[in-house]
Enzyme design. Structure first.
Site, mmCIF file in Angstrom:
data_model
loop_
_atom_site.group_PDB
_atom_site.id
_atom_site.type_symbol
_atom_site.label_atom_id
_atom_site.label_comp_id
_atom_site.label_asym_id
_atom_site.label_seq_id
_atom_site.Cartn_x
_atom_site.Cartn_y
_atom_site.Cartn_z
ATOM 1 C CD GLU A 130 -0.484 -13.672 25.780
ATOM 2 O OE1 GLU A 130 -1.269 -12.650 25.642
ATOM 3 O OE2 GLU A 130 -0.293 -14.728 26.625
ATOM 4 N N PRO A 131 0.580 -13.510 19.924
ATOM 5 C CG PRO A 131 1.058 -15.001 17.857
ATOM 6 C CD PRO A 131 1.362 -14.489 19.121
ATOM 7 N N GLY A 132 -1.902 -11.519 18.470
ATOM 8 C CA GLY A 132 -2.926 -11.442 17.730
ATOM 9 C C GLY A 132 -2.864 -10.273 16.041
ATOM 10 N NE ARG A 133 -1.977 -3.584 15.836
ATOM 11 C CZ ARG A 133 -2.700 -3.189 16.826
ATOM 12 N NH1 ARG A 133 -4.162 -2.562 15.487
ATOM 13 N NH2 ARG A 133 -2.864 -2.929 17.475
ATOM 14 N NE ARG A 153 -6.973 -0.473 14.706
ATOM 15 C CZ ARG A 153 -5.698 -0.323 14.455
ATOM 16 N NH1 ARG A 153 -5.321 0.850 13.725
ATOM 17 N NH2 ARG A 153 -4.339 -0.117 15.547
ATOM 18 C CE1 TYR A 165 -8.164 2.225 20.337
ATOM 19 C CE2 TYR A 165 -8.290 0.780 18.678
ATOM 20 C CZ TYR A 165 -8.507 0.936 19.998
ATOM 21 O OH TYR A 165 -9.123 -0.527 20.539
ATOM 22 C CB CYS A 193 -25.810 10.912 12.731
ATOM 23 S SG CYS A 193 -26.864 10.523 11.144
ATOM 24 C CD GLU A 194 -20.541 9.055 17.139
ATOM 25 O OE1 GLU A 194 -20.122 9.878 16.990
ATOM 26 O OE2 GLU A 194 -21.831 8.278 17.793
ATOM 27 C CE1 TYR A 223 -7.124 -7.061 19.306
ATOM 28 C CE2 TYR A 223 -5.696 -6.131 17.514
ATOM 29 C CZ TYR A 223 -6.017 -7.109 19.190
ATOM 30 O OH TYR A 223 -4.914 -7.432 19.640
HETATM 31 N N1 LLP Z 1 -2.442 -10.972 24.914
HETATM 32 C C1 LLP Z 1 -2.800 -9.874 25.519
HETATM 33 C C2 LLP Z 1 -3.239 -10.350 27.247
HETATM 34 C C3 LLP Z 1 -3.247 -9.020 25.392
HETATM 35 O O1 LLP Z 1 -3.695 -7.935 25.776
HETATM 36 C C4 LLP Z 1 -3.251 -8.567 23.532
HETATM 37 C C5 LLP Z 1 -4.119 -7.827 23.479
HETATM 38 C C6 LLP Z 1 -2.123 -9.122 22.768
HETATM 39 C C7 LLP Z 1 -2.485 -10.763 23.723
HETATM 40 C C8 LLP Z 1 -2.451 -8.964 21.467
HETATM 41 O O2 LLP Z 1 -1.976 -8.337 21.030
HETATM 42 P P1 LLP Z 1 -1.589 -7.844 19.820
HETATM 43 O O3 LLP Z 1 -0.906 -9.244 19.341
HETATM 44 O O4 LLP Z 1 -2.580 -8.192 18.591
HETATM 45 O O5 LLP Z 1 -0.471 -6.493 19.368
HETATM 46 N N2 LLP Z 1 -7.846 -2.708 19.561
HETATM 47 C C9 LLP Z 1 -6.943 -2.418 19.297
HETATM 48 C C10 LLP Z 1 -5.798 -3.437 20.088
HETATM 49 C C11 LLP Z 1 -5.763 -3.570 20.741
HETATM 50 C C12 LLP Z 1 -4.845 -5.005 21.320
HETATM 51 C C13 LLP Z 1 -5.537 -5.747 23.530
HETATM 52 N N3 LLP Z 1 -4.819 -6.738 24.331
HETATM 53 C C14 LLP Z 1 -6.365 -1.624 18.070
HETATM 54 O O6 LLP Z 1 -7.429 -1.697 17.148
HETATM 55 O O7 LLP Z 1 -5.708 -0.980 17.916
#
Ligand code: LLP
Length: 410
Positions: A266-269, A305, A309, A334-335, A363
């Site tokens: 499940e890649p996102g980033r 971000r 973080y 304004c923060e 993100y």
């Molecule tokens: N699968 C599940 C169940 C997840 O909760 C997530 C991310 C992913 C896959 C995808 O993860 P990735 O491959 O993108 O790392 N907003 C934060 C990141 C939150 C991630 C939440 N879950 C940021 O800006 O760093």
């Protein structure tokens, strides 16, 4: 400075700033690299984590590449389907799925639900029975591994809200297997995001492998293992390089060699993070007690971000002069937290200079808000020498029409 073959000043002139700009080539390259790295593991399902960037043009690009989707709300499910992602490639994750969301996803079809508690399993079974269906499902395991990422995005420790503990998993699986509305067929794990150390992932996956053997010993059929997402990307050039997709794939191959299951990731980033920049303009440079403040027209509401973080993002001038300055880079909100970088050495910039904030594909736009009544900004996609607006800038006029005033104030 260009994105693919399109000069960024052209985008700024035609679309205005701030704006997100995405590179199609970068996304496709990442998909290719990951697919190649995972090919020796069989036919894994690469389910793009929609939360990283749910823009329709991005989802459609990935759908055309044959990717599936990992969704965590019915909103993401609907967006994935609208972009042409097939139901049998959709995994539904998340600790708080509602009965309505379950029913809608079951009705539309999906590969599996990743369920996070016995309570959720019970609800899913009831919802499925009411629809005269059996819900395909896997149990998300909490392997109690410290991911070592930022605490707000680490998910695999026992104290975190996610998944079912290893200790409980065997018994709970046995109990859930008897639920008439469930077709339990796998396990899932996701220990956090922006992971730059493969060994924590390997530890978690090894535990999952042990669990799969334990479940099979008890007579359960295990057909799928979902390894989640989490592989990090390079933000700060001074940090050690993040593991490549090839390293990640080799590790998965090694650990999962004898599992005999269909793997899911499940890649996102990894797929979109480096494909995007936030294009912004310097409103003014204000003298400061320590350093000058470079005040950008993008703020924490556009890219949260750094504020949320303390995330480090590269900040560069679109037209560098060769000279440098040390500055605090801030937004107009304004923060005090509306700060992109403190005491950063950057290219010399002045009022009107164009600046790009890097690694803003994941993100970033998706976490934006209109705090301080700042309209959500445009998103632009580039493909070679072509470009198109893939999300229109919100207008201030929209604030005046929605929501309507209650009757007693009209
Ligand atoms: N699968 C599940 C169940 C997840 O909760 C997530 C991310 C992913 C896959 C995808 O993860 P990735 O491959 O993108 O790392 N907003 C934060 C990141 C939150 C991630 C939440 N879950 C940021 O800006 O760093």
């Amino acid at each position: 400075m260009h994105c693919e073959r399109v000069p960024l000043p052209l985008i700024a002139e035609q679309v205005g700033t701030p704006a997100y700009v995405y590179s199609t080539a970068s996304m496709r390259n990442q998909v290719l690299a990951l697919r190649e790295a995972l090919a020796p593991t069989g036919e894994p399902l690469i389910a793009y984590a929609v939360k990283a960037n749910p823009n329709a043009a991005i989802l459609t690009t990935f759908a055309a590449e044959g990717l599936g989707a990992d969704v965590v709300s019915i909103g993401e499910y609907v967006r994935a389907r609208a972009a042409g992602i097939a139901p049998e490639k959709i995994v539904f994750s998340g600790v708080g799925k509602t009965a309505d969301e379950m029913a809608a996803a079951l009705d539309g079809g999906l590969y599996q639900f990743n369920i996070e508690s016995a309570e959720e399993a019970e609800m899913l079974s009831q919802v499925a029975q009411a629809a005269d269906k059996r819900a395909p499902a896997a149990i998300r395991i909490n392997p109690d591994v410290e991911a070592g990422s930022h605490p707000k995005i680490s998910t695999g420790a026992a104290r975190n809200k996610f998944g079912i503990s290893m200790a409980e998993a065997l018994d709970i699986f046995g109990r859930l297997d008897a639920f008439p509305g469930l077709d339990l067929r796998g396990v899932a794990v996701h220990i956090g995001s922006q992971l730059t150390n493969l060994s924590v992932l390997e530890t978690a996956f090894t535990k999952i492998g042990d669990l799969v053997s334990g479940l099979r010993d008890r007579g359960h059929e295990i057909a799928t293992v979902d390894l989640g997402g989490g592989l990090g990307i390079n933000y700060d050039p001074r940090d050690a390089l993040a593991p490549s997709p090839a390293d990640y794939g080799a590790m998965i191959r090694r650990v999962s060699a004898c599992w005999g299951v269909r793997l899911i990731v499940e890649p996102g980033r990894l797929l979109v993070g480096s494909a995007g920049v936030l294009l912004t303009r310097v409103i003014r440079v204000k003298a400061g007690a320590v350093h000058p403040f470079v005040v950008l027209d993008a703020g924490m509401n556009d890219l949260m971000r750094p504020a949320l973080y303390d995330a480090w993002h590269a900040i560069n001038a679109v037209n560098p002069t060769g000279q440098q300055m040390t500055a605090d880079i801030v937004g107009p909100v304004c923060e005090t937290g509306d700060t992109f970088a403190l005491g950063r050495i950057i290219d010399q910039v002045d009022a009107g200079s164009l600046v790009v904030i890097g690694q803003a594909g994941a993100y970033a736009a998706t976490m934006a808000s209109s705090y301080n009544s700042r309209p959500l900004i445009s998103e632009v996609m580039i493909n070679g020498e072509d470009w198109a607006i893939v999300r229109e800038r919100e207008t201030i006029q929209s604030y005046l029409v929605t929501p309507p005033l209650p009757p007693w104030l009209r």
